[in-house]
Design an enzyme around this catalytic site. Structure first.
Site, PDB file in Angstrom:
ATOM      1  N   VAL A 189       0.915  -1.141   0.000  1.00  0.00           N
ATOM      2  CA  VAL A 189       0.000   0.000   0.000  1.00  0.00           C
ATOM      3  C   VAL A 189       0.956   1.192   0.000  1.00  0.00           C
ATOM      4  O   VAL A 189       1.482   1.583   1.036  1.00  0.00           O
ATOM      5  CB  VAL A 189      -0.939  -0.004   1.216  1.00  0.00           C
ATOM      6  CG1 VAL A 189      -1.829   1.232   1.213  1.00  0.00           C
ATOM      7  CG2 VAL A 189      -1.800  -1.273   1.220  1.00  0.00           C
ATOM      8  N   PRO A 190       1.227   1.732  -1.194  1.00  0.00           N
ATOM      9  CA  PRO A 190       2.415   2.572  -1.396  1.00  0.00           C
ATOM     10  C   PRO A 190       2.306   4.008  -0.875  1.00  0.00           C
ATOM     11  O   PRO A 190       2.329   4.975  -1.637  1.00  0.00           O
ATOM     12  CB  PRO A 190       2.581   2.538  -2.920  1.00  0.00           C
ATOM     13  CG  PRO A 190       1.184   2.398  -3.429  1.00  0.00           C
ATOM     14  CD  PRO A 190       0.494   1.509  -2.427  1.00  0.00           C
ATOM     15  N   CYS A 191       2.267   4.146   0.436  1.00  0.00           N
ATOM     16  CA  CYS A 191       2.230   5.481   1.027  1.00  0.00           C
ATOM     17  C   CYS A 191       3.520   6.253   0.731  1.00  0.00           C
ATOM     18  O   CYS A 191       3.532   7.480   0.786  1.00  0.00           O
ATOM     19  CB  CYS A 191       1.945   5.412   2.512  1.00  0.00           C
ATOM     20  SG  CYS A 191       3.059   4.354   3.444  1.00  0.00           S
ATOM     21  N   HIS A 192       4.585   5.541   0.362  1.00  0.00           N
ATOM     22  CA  HIS A 192       5.835   6.223   0.005  1.00  0.00           C
ATOM     23  C   HIS A 192       5.684   7.041  -1.279  1.00  0.00           C
ATOM     24  O   HIS A 192       6.482   7.928  -1.538  1.00  0.00           O
ATOM     25  CB  HIS A 192       6.988   5.219  -0.132  1.00  0.00           C
ATOM     26  CG  HIS A 192       6.808   4.224  -1.232  1.00  0.00           C
ATOM     27  ND1 HIS A 192       6.056   3.066  -1.065  1.00  0.00           N
ATOM     28  CD2 HIS A 192       7.266   4.200  -2.512  1.00  0.00           C
ATOM     29  CE1 HIS A 192       6.078   2.380  -2.193  1.00  0.00           C
ATOM     30  NE2 HIS A 192       6.806   3.048  -3.083  1.00  0.00           N
TER      31      HIS A 192
END
Length: 155
Positions: free
Chosen positions: A118-121
């Site tokens: 879950v690419p919060c980056h």
């Protein structure tokens, strides 16, 4: 029952946790912990290894993170940000049809329990600056550069 497995990455140790239903968390940790792997943790670790080897750009194992309805909406929007691209907090707020919730989106982003997948980056400031990341800004910079986001703007 909760299962877990550890994996070494170029940016530190990851712990992958899962229930019978799906992966519940992927977090950076500082020290090794006891493990109890299952098929889901092994699958997630295999796919994360492929990601770090630049052989995978998306993931296809089930997720089962706990969070509020708002947080889950934000996390679902995060998954729609493609590999190698970035989005602002405002863009995520617009994607969930709540444009005034920019700060709440930031808070939900910070509570994301499933790093990388879950690419919060991939969420950055509206002015293309790196903003907070639970794993630390150096890890965020590494992940964005690994993906070629904005042509390595943060090299």
């Amino acid at each position: 029952m909760e299962y877990n497995q550890l994996m070494s990455t170029p940016i530190g140790l990851l712990e992958v946790r899962a229930s019978e239903l799906g992966v519940t968390a992927i977090t950076f940790i500082d020290a090794s912990v006891a493990t109890l792997p299952n098929e889901l943790t092994a699958l997630a670790c295999d796919q994360l290894t492929e990601y770090f080897d630049k052989k995978r750009t998306d993931f296809d194992f089930p997720l089962a993170a706990s969070g509020t309805e708002f947080q889950r909406r934000v996390w679902k929007a995060l998954v729609s940000v493609p590999y190698g691209e970035t989005a602002s907090y405002a863009a995520i707020a617009n994607a969930i049809e709540n444009p005034k919730a920019v700060r709440a989106v930031g808070a939900a982003n910070g509570k994301n329990p499933i790093a990388i997948v879950v690419p919060c980056h991939r969420v950055i400031g509206s002015n293309n600056t790196l903003t907070g990341y639970a794993g630390g800004l150096e890890r965020k910079r590494f992940l964005l550069n690994l993906e070629g986001a904005q042509q390595g703007l943060w090299d």
